[in-house]
Design an enzyme around this catalytic site. Structure first.
Site, short mmCIF file in Angstrom:
data_model
loop_
_atom_site.label_atom_id
_atom_site.label_comp_id
_atom_site.label_asym_id
_atom_site.label_seq_id
_atom_site.Cartn_x
_atom_site.Cartn_y
_atom_site.Cartn_z
N CYS A 1 -4.46 -3.47 3.97
CA CYS A 1 -4.07 -3.03 5.31
C CYS A 1 -5.19 -3.16 6.34
CB CYS A 1 -3.54 -1.59 5.22
SG CYS A 1 -2.61 -1.05 6.68
N GLU B 1 0.85 -1.19 0.00
CA GLU B 1 0.00 0.00 0.00
C GLU B 1 0.89 1.25 0.00
OE1 GLU B 1 -3.59 1.66 2.90
OE2 GLU B 1 -1.83 0.69 3.78
N LYS C 1 -9.81 0.44 -2.20
CA LYS C 1 -10.02 0.04 -0.81
C LYS C 1 -11.44 0.39 -0.37
CE LYS C 1 -7.72 0.54 3.73
NZ LYS C 1 -6.60 1.23 4.41
#
Length: 538
Positions: free
Chosen positions: A407, A296, A355
């Site tokens: 994440c 990321e 995301k």
């Protein structure tokens, strides 16, 4: 007791002013014991979490918590639960204040501990019921379920399951996901207290109800037996062949929030490490990977809008000669996205994943105007909120289907499962932990990925900008990992799998079932209390 009273009375005649004060202080100290025990048992639960491998400490932590709460009223349970929550969450989440100071950390803990306080009240209420460890463990999972959904779409960090990556209960993740794994641990902890309590009672009175003893022993034994029985569900056998994967950790110029000001350097570091790996492959020192995974924020410069960033990524992809998943920050139609970009060495960008579970106060600011009025520095650090993606991300990379879980998303059950049900044969968790320096956050998140590997029986790779990057087998074993704040790469042949575990197939159903069990126990406890009061009035 009579002797003690007489002795105290004689003492009162000799020292009438000091002895009553001593008795008052003694009573106050006795009243403080449950409060201190609640806070210390919460601290014990924290110690059971990574980076330590003391997973078994969760059992005495809940045993002491059960001792503190059993037989008390809901109001006392509320306060004691809050103290347990503070003892657990204050040290667990200290990393949230590494770069922004103690204010946000303390505010987060104060809010999250309210959920644990509600659990304490619920456990106290059901602790008077037959078989109370079952009801109490279900109440804990109901509290975790609520905390994973509110406020701001939830914050499931600190689920009991995430502390069990090294424990004997881990196979239960494949049975019913984190709710079943967490339920087993908490049930075993409460069962441990119940067995000890009944043993002490039998020694004191000479008798204990057989039904109570049987339920106590079952609460302690069934979770362990179930975990052993679930072991056949854990396998690292390749079902769809294998893939040689490369995980790139380029490192960052410096830790902390200002690493963002070095965006081009971060991109260059990851391109450089990829090119270094390509040279080793060409020299025959390392196997040729089938695809490469970047972390990321490895390109916070939008490669769609900046030709220089595009050229850097293009050169790296051509040097290694295989597709790369690049973590980028992309602006599209005036909206900002935390995006994974599938970059083909010949065609350039061919697919994206945005995301979906974005982080409050990290990727967007709730109550932006209010926060700006309190501290303008916080709003200046996050000038524009990120937008949410809407679709699962599964990249086809050299024939392998790789599910992307970016994440923070790894903490949420639904985000990981959606990738597997969408066809992912392995999972990648690209992350950026540079803002949290060398804190325990990295190891806590790595443990989550290990639990997810077993939960869905998938290889999990964890590419991180600054470490710890890792390759995790479907049985939860870490086979390779990097250090922190070093440039490095990991290359390994990993199994691809397509079968679904019971946890994957059942999805949210085990959690719903446990919440219903908790609701049933609470309803029974409330009904019994009302009937008791009515009988007393009569």
């Amino acid at each position: 007791m009579t002797v003690t009273a007489t002795s105290v009375g004689e003492s009162d005649q000799l020292e009438p002013r000091t002895a009553p004060g001593a008795r008052t202080w003694a009573r106050r100290l006795v009243r403080l014991v449950p409060a201190a025990a609640a806070a210390l048992s919460g601290l014990l639960l924290y110690v059971s979490f990574p980076p330590r491998t003391l997973w078994w400490l969760a059992l005495p932590a809940f045993a002491v918590f059960g001792w503190v709460l059993r037989g008390r009223g809901w109001k006392a349970g509320l306060g004691l639960g809050y103290l347990f929550g503070l003892g657990f969450l204050l040290p667990l989440l200290v990393w949230t204040g590494v770069e922004v100071g103690p204010g946000p950390w303390l505010a987060l803990v104060a809010i999250e501990a309210l959920f644990v306080a509600a659990v304490g009240a619920g456990v106290a209420a059901v602790s008077k019921l037959p078989g109370w460890p079952v009801w109490a463990a279900a109440v804990w999972i109901a509290g975790e379920a609520a905390r994973a959904r509110a406020p701001f779409n939830g914050f499931p960090w600190g689920k009991v399951a995430f502390g069990q990556a090294d424990g004997v209960f881990l196979p239960l993740a494949a049975v019913g996901g984190t709710p079943v794994l967490g339920f087993a641990v908490v049930l075993c902890g409460f069962g441990l207290y119940e067995v000890v309590r009944l043993a002490v009672e039998r020694r004191r009175t000479g008798e204990v109800r057989r039904s109570a003893a049987a339920l106590g022993l079952l609460s302690l034994a069934v979770p362990v037996v179930a975990a052993v029985a679930a072991r056949p569900l854990v396998s690292d056998t390749a079902e769809d062949g294998s893939a040689t994967v490369a995980v790139i950790q380029g490192n960052v110029p410096r830790a902390g929030l200002d690493f963002n000001s070095q965006r081009r350097a971060v991109l260059d570091y990851h391109a450089r490490e990829t090119e270094r790996l390509a040279a080793e492959v060409k020299a025959g020192k390392v196997a040729q990977p089938d695809f490469v995974l970047w972390p990321e924020n490895s390109s916070d410069i939008d490669p769609f809008a900046n030709p220089d960033a595009r050229a850097v990524i293009d050169t790296a992809a051509k040097s290694i000669g295989v597709p790369i998943s690049v973590g980028g920050v992309v602006e599209r139609d005036g909206k900002l996205y935390n995006e994974q970009i599938l970059w083909d060495p010949a065609k350039g960008p061919v697919d994206t994943y945005d995301k979906r579970q974005i982080q409050p106060f990290g990727e967007y600011l709730p109550f932006r105007s209010l926060i700006g009025a309190i501290n303008s520095n916080w709003t200046s650090m996050q000038r524009q909120d990120f937008s949410r993606g809407t679709k699962p991300g599964v990249f086809t990379m050299d024939g392998a289907k790789v599910g992307l879980v970016t994440c923070y998303e790894a903490a949420f059950d639904w985000t990981v499962r959606s990738e597997v049900t969408d066809g992912a044969q392995m999972i990648s968790v690209p992350s950026n932990n540079a803002t949290f320096d060398r804190s325990e956050m990295t190891y806590q998140q790595l443990a989550m990925s290990r639990v997810r590997a077993v939960e869905h029986s998938r290889t999990v790779t964890v590419p991180v900008t600054s470490g710890v990057s890792a390759i995790i087998m479907p049985d939860g074993r870490i086979t390779q990992k990097t250090g922190m704040f070093v440039a490095d790469s990991l290359v390994q042949k990993v199994p691809l799998r397509s079968s679904q575990t019971p946890a994957t197939r059942l999805g949210i159903l085990p959690e719903i079932a446990l919440v219903l069990v908790a609701a049933g126990g609470l309803g029974w406890a409330v009904g019994a209390g009302l009937r008791g009061r009515r009988a007393g009035d009569v």
